[in-house]
Design a protein around this motif. Sequence first.
Motif, PDB file in Angstrom:
ATOM      1  N   GLN A  76      35.079  45.236  60.392  1.00 23.18           N
ATOM      2  CA  GLN A  76      34.684  43.928  59.860  1.00 23.18           C
ATOM      3  C   GLN A  76      33.826  44.096  58.620  1.00 23.18           C
ATOM      4  O   GLN A  76      33.185  45.135  58.428  1.00 23.18           O
ATOM      5  CB  GLN A  76      33.931  43.136  60.935  1.00 23.18           C
ATOM      6  CG  GLN A  76      34.784  42.779  62.140  1.00 23.18           C
ATOM      7  CD  GLN A  76      33.987  42.143  63.270  1.00 23.18           C
ATOM      8  OE1 GLN A  76      32.789  42.396  63.423  1.00 23.18           O
ATOM      9  NE2 GLN A  76      34.647  41.305  64.070  1.00 23.18           N
ATOM     10  N   ASP A 113      36.175  39.161  59.731  1.00 28.51           N
ATOM     11  CA  ASP A 113      37.129  40.019  60.437  1.00 28.51           C
ATOM     12  C   ASP A 113      38.289  40.343  59.501  1.00 28.51           C
ATOM     13  O   ASP A 113      39.045  39.454  59.107  1.00 28.51           O
ATOM     14  CB  ASP A 113      37.625  39.311  61.699  1.00 28.51           C
ATOM     15  CG  ASP A 113      38.423  40.237  62.600  1.00 28.51           C
ATOM     16  OD1 ASP A 113      38.470  41.447  62.288  1.00 28.51           O
ATOM     17  OD2 ASP A 113      39.002  39.764  63.601  1.00 28.51           O
ATOM     18  N   TYR A 135      41.472  45.813  56.605  1.00 22.41           N
ATOM     19  CA  TYR A 135      40.428  46.844  56.531  1.00 22.41           C
ATOM     20  C   TYR A 135      40.965  48.114  55.883  1.00 22.41           C
ATOM     21  O   TYR A 135      40.256  48.769  55.113  1.00 22.41           O
ATOM     22  CB  TYR A 135      39.911  47.142  57.935  1.00 22.41           C
ATOM     23  CG  TYR A 135      39.112  48.420  58.042  1.00 22.41           C
ATOM     24  CD1 TYR A 135      37.744  48.433  57.791  1.00 22.41           C
ATOM     25  CD2 TYR A 135      39.730  49.628  58.398  1.00 22.41           C
ATOM     26  CE1 TYR A 135      37.020  49.613  57.892  1.00 22.41           C
ATOM     27  CE2 TYR A 135      39.007  50.801  58.494  1.00 22.41           C
ATOM     28  CZ  TYR A 135      37.658  50.787  58.236  1.00 22.41           C
ATOM     29  OH  TYR A 135      36.943  51.960  58.328  1.00 22.41           O
TER      30      TYR A 135
END
Length: 360
Positions: A159, A171, A176
């Motif tokens: 996150q 999130d 990511y």
Amino acid sequence: MLYSLAIYLTQFYSGFNLFQYLTFRTILGVLTALLISLLVGPKMIRYLSRYNIGQQVRDDGPASHFSKAGTPTMGGALILVAIVVSTLLWSDLGSRFVWVTLFVTVGFGLVGWIDDYKKLALGNSKGLSARAKYFWQSVIGFTAAGILYTTAHVPIETQLILPFIKNVIIDLGPGYILLAYLVIVGSSNAVNLTDGLDGLAILPTVLVGGALGVFAYVTGHVNFANYLGIPYVPGVGEIAVFCGAIVGAGLGFLWFNTYPAQVFMGDVGALALGAALGVVAVIVRQELVLAIMGGIFVVETVSVVLQVASYKLTGRRIFRMAPLHHHFELKGWPEPRIIVRFWIITVILVLIGLASLKVR
């Protein structure tokens, strides 16, 4: 290695319990890397000089750089050796975070080494092609990002945390991986662009690396994390030893790299150190703080992007020369003045970044 040995020996002598303290091992990491750099440095400089592995100077660059032609380079290999040895000796080798940071640092260092070797030892002025260099950077960056994403134990590991803002966490999901990749590769190339004057890149790297070590320690300590109101990431504190190794190795290299430099780090050092800062920032969940503390790296990179874009679109240059430090050289600033002022700015930016631990 020595950490594991010390843990084993505690059953025979309680004094070895001292090695269980992360702060103590981080200090040992700093001192070990520093000692390796100082002891091996002179021998490496003599070796590079003997084989004529020296700096090449651009004809269109500042005239003050002509005297630097032939100065030994590829000295960044010294930094890598000091960091890797120190980390292996004093960190918990059972930590996946330690192995990911070493993988990224050594991987990018190898890419830089091949580029330097082709240019300096083989006489290939182009070195590793830009496409090949970016390809291998991407392979390493995406691999590290993928490993961190798939092995994450708690949601906070993937996150995004906003500095100076409390209780706002984004999130990212699979996004990511892209963010981690961009931070690692971007940071690597940013430090490489900054490495153009004696000591200009290495001290900011030391300062930012040391500050990231602080973030790693408090992020991995449940009590400090709760007190400061930052997310707790189990096991991430072990990265403080790696950051300590960066500090020690960097200071040792600066001993020889300070103006007038006896040796330059080359791509083998700059690419590796930049990637190391990037992956640490990703692991401790402080990508945005890295952009603040490494503001000098960011500005140097932006100056190159703006210069290229302006010239291609309008045929005119914004700066006398890019990266930005060359612009100030051509304006007549002495090299030491540019270096020290960039250092001072980095100190200020690092303090602002550290302030984000409390100001929320």
